[in-house]
Design an enzyme around this catalytic site. Structure first.
Site, PDB file in Angstrom:
ATOM      1  N   GLY A  93       0.789  -1.218   0.000  1.00  0.00           N
ATOM      2  CA  GLY A  93       0.000   0.000   0.000  1.00  0.00           C
ATOM      3  C   GLY A  93       0.819   1.265   0.000  1.00  0.00           C
ATOM      4  N   ARG A 177      14.933  -0.680   0.769  1.00  0.00           N
ATOM      5  CA  ARG A 177      15.464  -1.838   1.480  1.00  0.00           C
ATOM      6  C   ARG A 177      15.676  -2.990   0.509  1.00  0.00           C
ATOM      7  NH1 ARG A 177      10.205  -3.782   5.093  1.00  0.00           N
ATOM      8  NH2 ARG A 177       9.000  -4.682   3.369  1.00  0.00           N
ATOM      9  N   ASP A 253       0.858 -11.327   7.158  1.00  0.00           N
ATOM     10  CA  ASP A 253       1.398 -10.515   6.071  1.00  0.00           C
ATOM     11  C   ASP A 253       2.736  -9.888   6.439  1.00  0.00           C
ATOM     12  OD1 ASP A 253      -0.745  -9.098   7.712  1.00  0.00           O
ATOM     13  OD2 ASP A 253       0.314  -7.367   6.879  1.00  0.00           O
ATOM     14  N   ASN A 254       3.161 -10.046   7.684  1.00  0.00           N
ATOM     15  CA  ASN A 254       4.488  -9.584   8.107  1.00  0.00           C
ATOM     16  C   ASN A 254       5.452 -10.742   8.342  1.00  0.00           C
ATOM     17  OD1 ASN A 254       3.593  -6.934   8.092  1.00  0.00           O
ATOM     18  ND2 ASN A 254       3.072  -6.922  10.260  1.00  0.00           N
TER      19      ASN A 254
END
Length: 488
Positions: A93, A177, A253-254
């Site tokens: 997002g 990153r 989702d992490n």
């Protein structure tokens, strides 16, 4: 968007294999940050990736103004269980996969730009990042990397005068990153729950092609892949527990499919030992408390197993899941023995550990300082001054110290050898929240000196650096009032 010139960045080999899966997300151009300023570049990592860019190029790339040749920005779609409830459509997002680097050693790295602007998965968000959270991730990912814990890496950080609205108005930022892959448990959940399970083998084949080419692209290979994910997840969480790291938001989702520490938000290292410590101000039920992380890891793996159930036999999935607890306890026990200077396993060791942690919790002993200073213990009755300073009631520990000394006497190591070994696994410097907060406040004033100092210390966390001893002290009392939430 204009790419760099032919002579700029053309030494970087870019592959867009994931972005070629048009069904796996959406091509999106980054929205450039206004008035961007270069703050940090991880030149060592850049060399490893074969990215010999000038500072102006780093600024242009990370601010979203220009791309390297062949880059194809792509927002990935995924789902996830968030605080136990399922969210069917999440995705990048506020981040974009810019491309996949093929490094000089032929290793593959995703370049992922956070704070790149709105995407189809932004929901009601602005797609931006703030300096506070971006610098926290830069510092934490490098801190864990130098502790030997699998993690994504920070490559470049820029700030902006563009205001971003969170709990208050804050300066904007963007973080570039890198990681071998940013695939999450949630990627597989998305295609399972959206009725597109036929896409899952394509994702598994991609993982095998790019990360684990020793595996076969067939049901047996998929089963081996899941077993590897279980092993890596168990080892990762054992690392976290041993070093006293709390992730804060272990939503599926992490969770990295490669067993990397991913998506730094309201993380924290333990100060005073509290097994039920909650580092996320938004975690009202303590779902992701420090002592819950091992169980949550298994719960998340069970959600991944469900998503893969159409492609791997149920009994095979259950067999791999059944290894998780043993793997985690084995890795954790080995690290705890090392932290206490014990080379050999004995039956009474678990009781020694449990009683130590019980006393630490009762007396609120600083976690990192305790293990670091424990190596100073010598034969005899006297306790080192640095160790005594951590104990409000040293007499309450007399029985435990007697047992610990007796246990050490059964080892074959010398005092000097034991101290060297313990200091090699017990960091002197960790990224405490108050240290990160101090660096953030100064960075928001345009001063990066404190962040540079922290990065220097965290790059050698096990080394004695006497001029910075105050960074290795227990947290001040005001640190307990720091509010770290999901927007962090």
């Amino acid at each position: 968007m204009k790419p760099f010139g032919e002579s700029q960045g053309d030494n970087v080999i870019i592959d867009n294999q994931y972005a070629s899966f048009k069904w796996a997300g959406t091509e999106v151009e980054p929205t450039p940050l206004d008035s961007a300023r270069l703050l940090l570049v991880n030149y060592d990592l850049a060399d490893e990736l074969g990215m010999s860019l000038h500072d102006r190029q780093w600024l242009d790339l990370t601010s979203g103004r220009r791309l390297l040749p062949d880059m194809m920005p792509f927002a990935q779609v995924y789902a996830g269980h968030q605080f136990g409830g399922f969210s069917p459509r999440l995705g990048d997002g506020r981040a974009l996969l810019l491309g996949e680097i093929v490094a000089p050693d032929n290793g593959r790295w995703d370049l992922h730009l956070k704070g790149a602007g709105k995407t189809p998965y932004s929901r009601f968000g602005d797609g931006r990042a703030v300096l506070r959270s971006s610098l926290r991730e830069y510092l934490a990912s490098e801190a864990l990397y130098h502790l030997g814990i699998p993690t994504t890496r920070a490559l470049c950080l820029v700030s902006s005068e563009e205001p971003v609205y969170r709990e208050q108005v804050e300066p904007g930022a963007a973080l570039l990153r890198a990681a071998p892959s940013h695939l999450r448990f949630g990627h597989f959940e998305y295609f399972y729950y959206s009725g597109q399970s036929e896409r899952i083998p394509e994702l598994l084949d991609y993982l095998i092609d790019t990360q684990w080419p020793d595996l076969s692209k067939n049901p047996q290979g998929y089963a081996d892949l899941f077993e590897r994910v279980v092993q890596r997840t168990a080892e990762l969480i054992a690392y976290w527990q041993a070093v006293g790291f709390c992730h804060g938001v272990m939503n599926t989702d992490n969770m990295s499919i490669l067993g990397l520490t991913l998506d730094y938000g309201p993380y924290g290292f333990l100060d005073a030992y509290d097994p039920g410590h909650i580092c996320n101000h938004s975690d009202h039920t303590g779902r992701y408390a420090y002592d819950q992380q091992p169980a949550v890891g298994l719960w998340n793996l069970q959600r991944l197993a469900q998503a893969l159930s159409g492609h791997i036999k149920l009994e095979t999935l259950q067999q791999s899941l059944g290894q998780y607890e043993h793997l985690l306890l084995t890795h954790y026990s080995e690290r705890m023995r090392q932290k206490l200077g014990l080379a050999q396993w004995q039956e009474d060791d678990p009781a020694l550990f449990r009683d130590m942690f019980s006393l630490m919790a009762e007396h609120k002993v600083d976690y990192s300082c305790w293990f670091r200073r424990l190596s100073q213990l010598e034969a005899g009755e006297e306790l080192p001054a640095g160790l005594t300073a951590l104990l409000p009631e040293p007499a309450a520990w007399s029985g435990w110290f007697a047992r610990y000394r007796a246990r050490l006497a059964q080892e074959s190591s010398t005092q000097s050898g034991r101290r060297t070994a313990m200091d090699a696994v017990n960091p002197k410097y960790v990224l405490r929240n108050h240290l990160a907060q101090r660096a953030i406040e100064r960075a928001e004033q345009g001063d990066m000196a404190e962040a540079d100092t922290l990065l220097q210390l965290l790059a050698s966390p096990f080394e004695e650096q006497p001029e910075f001893d105050d960074y290795a002290e227990p947290a001040p009392s005001w640190a307990a009032s720091l509010c770290i939430s999901c927007s962090s």
